[in-house]
Motif scaffolding. Sequence first.
Motif, PDB file in Angstrom:
ATOM      1  N   PRO A  25       0.823  -1.216   0.000  1.00  0.00           N
ATOM      2  CA  PRO A  25       0.000   0.000   0.000  1.00  0.00           C
ATOM      3  C   PRO A  25       0.858   1.267   0.000  1.00  0.00           C
ATOM      4  CG  PRO A  25      -0.697  -1.544   1.718  1.00  0.00           C
ATOM      5  CD  PRO A  25       0.600  -2.045   1.189  1.00  0.00           C
ATOM      6  N   GLY A  26       0.223   2.373  -0.359  1.00  0.00           N
ATOM      7  CA  GLY A  26       0.861   3.674  -0.278  1.00  0.00           C
ATOM      8  C   GLY A  26       1.734   4.031  -1.454  1.00  0.00           C
ATOM      9  N   ARG A  27       1.638   3.264  -2.546  1.00  0.00           N
ATOM     10  CA  ARG A  27       2.498   3.531  -3.703  1.00  0.00           C
ATOM     11  C   ARG A  27       1.650   3.706  -4.961  1.00  0.00           C
ATOM     12  NH1 ARG A  27       7.979   2.348  -2.814  1.00  0.00           N
ATOM     13  NH2 ARG A  27       8.287   1.684  -4.971  1.00  0.00           N
ATOM     14  N   ASP A  28       0.651   4.567  -4.850  1.00  0.00           N
ATOM     15  CA  ASP A  28      -0.272   4.774  -5.968  1.00  0.00           C
ATOM     16  C   ASP A  28       0.422   5.335  -7.199  1.00  0.00           C
ATOM     17  OD1 ASP A  28      -2.274   3.898  -4.275  1.00  0.00           O
ATOM     18  OD2 ASP A  28      -2.930   5.905  -3.715  1.00  0.00           O
ATOM     19  N   ALA A  29       1.504   6.081  -6.991  1.00  0.00           N
ATOM     20  CA  ALA A  29       2.201   6.692  -8.123  1.00  0.00           C
ATOM     21  C   ALA A  29       3.072   5.694  -8.878  1.00  0.00           C
ATOM     22  CB  ALA A  29       3.063   7.857  -7.635  1.00  0.00           C
ATOM     23  N   GLU A  30       3.291   4.509  -8.319  1.00  0.00           N
ATOM     24  CA  GLU A  30       4.272   3.595  -8.886  1.00  0.00           C
ATOM     25  C   GLU A  30       3.885   3.104 -10.278  1.00  0.00           C
ATOM     26  OE1 GLU A  30       7.089  -0.093  -7.480  1.00  0.00           O
ATOM     27  OE2 GLU A  30       5.139   0.159  -6.522  1.00  0.00           O
ATOM     28  N   ALA A  31       2.609   2.802 -10.493  1.00  0.00           N
ATOM     29  CA  ALA A  31       2.194   2.272 -11.792  1.00  0.00           C
ATOM     30  C   ALA A  31       2.506   3.262 -12.905  1.00  0.00           C
ATOM     31  CB  ALA A  31       0.708   1.928 -11.775  1.00  0.00           C
ATOM     32  N   ASP A  32       2.265   4.545 -12.648  1.00  0.00           N
ATOM     33  CA  ASP A  32       2.553   5.551 -13.667  1.00  0.00           C
ATOM     34  C   ASP A  32       4.049   5.669 -13.918  1.00  0.00           C
ATOM     35  OD1 ASP A  32      -0.127   6.107 -13.986  1.00  0.00           O
ATOM     36  OD2 ASP A  32      -0.119   7.831 -12.623  1.00  0.00           O
TER      37      ASP A  32
END
Length: 231
Positions: A25-32
Amino acid sequence: MSVQQQITTYWDDRAPAYDAAQHRPGRDAEADLWADVWSSALPADPVDVLDLGTGSGHAAIAVSRLGHRVTGLDLSTEMVRLARRRAGGMANPPRFVVGDAADPDLPGTFDVLVSRYLLWTLREPEAAVRRWQRLLRPGGRLAMVDSAWFPGGLPGAEGPFGAAYDDRVRRVLPLAEAGSIEPTADLLRDSGLVDVEVTPLHALLELDRETGAAPGHEPRLQHLLTARLPG
């Protein structure tokens, strides 16, 4: 048990925890960020891609989402099982198969070979990279992300990791304890590949510093290595 069987057994056992760490969790920016990494290295139009050492499918899934036709290859049956589950329901899912990334035995050829966190644990990498070239079409590309994960040396024999990566294994993994990414880049150059470039991935390092690296790791600068087969 062979060296590769010893490594594969470790990753079979480690697969659920590894997969969870890759999607913590907490890595929402990672996919982009990863979409930017792979799109910078791959053609814009759909091509045939082989993800070597796919693990639980992180790179294969990201590249498939860019529209490419992807095969993911790994010797760990447990990793492949998790990768197939991760890709369930995708409109353009990768095809995942069990096989040896150091000596792939696949029909056909590919436009691009990718990997994520494979090179450091690749046995006899000089021979492996030469074998990979047989799978590339003329002018085909490599795009691989890795780092100098253990510049101070691999951990000692305590714990499952140290037991798996013992002295016998370390002798065939010359990149595991590299002090920088340069020996990896030199490996690609020495194999006859051309246009070898190394791009530091500062945005991924900043994300790790902000949100924490994977358990058991410190934030380290990762690099995208790209190269081309002449022709």
